[in-house]
Structures are given as C-alpha cells and as structure tokens.
Scaffold this motif. Structure first.
Motif, PDB file in Angstrom:
ATOM      1  N   ARG A  38       1.087   4.203  -2.848  1.00  0.00           N
ATOM      2  CA  ARG A  38       0.841   5.622  -2.521  1.00  0.00           C
ATOM      3  C   ARG A  38       2.040   6.480  -2.906  1.00  0.00           C
ATOM      4  NH1 ARG A  38      -4.184   7.447  -1.111  1.00  0.00           N
ATOM      5  NH2 ARG A  38      -3.315   8.855   0.404  1.00  0.00           N
ATOM      6  N   GLY A  46       2.098   6.890  -6.576  1.00  0.00           N
ATOM      7  CA  GLY A  46       1.084   7.869  -6.970  1.00  0.00           C
ATOM      8  C   GLY A  46       1.551   9.300  -6.760  1.00  0.00           C
ATOM      9  N   LEU A  47       2.217   9.565  -5.652  1.00  0.00           N
ATOM     10  CA  LEU A  47       2.770  10.906  -5.415  1.00  0.00           C
ATOM     11  C   LEU A  47       3.828  11.267  -6.447  1.00  0.00           C
ATOM     12  CD1 LEU A  47       3.148  11.066  -1.519  1.00  0.00           C
ATOM     13  CD2 LEU A  47       1.624  12.454  -2.953  1.00  0.00           C
ATOM     14  N   LYS A  84       0.827  -1.210   0.000  1.00  0.00           N
ATOM     15  CA  LYS A  84       0.000   0.000   0.000  1.00  0.00           C
ATOM     16  C   LYS A  84       0.860   1.259   0.000  1.00  0.00           C
ATOM     17  CE  LYS A  84      -4.244  -1.668   2.209  1.00  0.00           C
ATOM     18  NZ  LYS A  84      -5.139  -1.494   3.369  1.00  0.00           N
ATOM     19  N   LEU A  85       1.897   1.269   0.828  1.00  0.00           N
ATOM     20  CA  LEU A  85       2.778   2.441   0.895  1.00  0.00           C
ATOM     21  C   LEU A  85       3.515   2.647  -0.416  1.00  0.00           C
ATOM     22  CD1 LEU A  85       4.113   1.948   4.506  1.00  0.00           C
ATOM     23  CD2 LEU A  85       2.658   3.827   3.708  1.00  0.00           C
TER      24      LEU A  85
END
Length: 154
Positions: free
Chosen positions: A146, A149-150, A142-143
């Motif tokens: 994310r 995505g950033l 998940k990290l």
C-alpha cells in the motif's frame, strides 16, 4: 469546529509515527551488538549485509536495497574500504560505476555478525506465537504494498 480550534491529533497514536518509533527501537537494539562488539555503524552493517547477501553490488544498488541515502552509503563504503572489509572493482557494464564486494575479512565479519543479529531478531519475536508471526508478516507485506502504491501515485 472553527478555523482556530486545533484539529484533534495525537502523534503518539498516529500509525506512521508508531511504526517509525518501533523501527527505530528495533534498529537500535540490533545495532548495539555490532556497534559495541565490532565498532561498525548501522549504515556500515547494512552495506556489509547487502554485499554479504548479494556477492557484489554497485553503490547505487546498495542504497535502494538497504534504505540508505547516497551520502550514508558513500560514508559507509569509504569507512569499510579503509578498514579492509570491502573492495571496489570496475563494472563491466557501466564504466562509471564500481562493483563493491566483501574482502575475506569482510566476509568473516559478516559471518560473525549474522548469527548475533538473528539471535536479536529471535528475541524480539519470541513473545509472538507462530500464528501471530504469520499475521505480522502478512500485515507488513500488505502495508508495504500500500505504501509503495501511494509513492507511485504521488
């Protein structure tokens, strides 16, 4: 809070910093075994591991695969080639690129290191039960998503 008061911030509690410290410590703990026993650097191990797992890659692919920058890959490739552990061959799809592969000696070294690296990994994870390992894997996935995505958003 006025403009001149410091913003409360403890680097040691900042998640990205803590993660970087953890990653570095784990990397050093694993690197000890191949540095001490086989006299190769972390970058050289990552190149060996990338080639061992993929049976040949272009140098630019190794960088993305191993999180090494172009200069680290270049130095590691030069050193491994000098040691007779990898070879370069022309890339049939891109005449400017070279495909790197392990030599027989490189494959033997890779096969010697993998079980030792796995043993270090097992030791590091030993205090986590099956459920904790699953949670860790899921949290890391998940990290990573994310963070990607950033990066893509800028």
């Amino acid at each position: 809070m006025s403009k001149h008061e410091p913003v409360p911030f403890a680097l040691s509690d900042f998640f990205p910093y803590r993660l970087a410290v953890l990653a570095e410590r784990v990397s050093v703990a694993v690197a000890q075994l191949y540095a001490d026993r086989f006299h190769i650097s972390r970058a050289e191990w990552r190149v060996l591991a990338a080639l061992g797992a993929n049976n040949g890659m272009a140098a630019k692919e190794i960088g993305a695969y191993s999180t090494l920058d172009k200069m680290q890959v270049s130095r590691a490739v030069s050193r491994l080639e000098e040691a007779g552990l990898i070879t370069r061959a022309p890339d049939d799809t891109d005449r400017r690129a070279k495909i790197l592969t392990l030599t027989a000696a490189g494959r033997i070294l890779f096969q010697k290191i993998v079980p030792l690296a796995r043993a270090r990994e097992d030791y590091l994870l030993e205090d986590l039960d099956v459920e904790e390992r699953a949670v860790l894997e899921k949290a890391m996935d998940k990290l990573l998503a994310r963070a990607q995505g950033l990066i893509e958003r800028g």
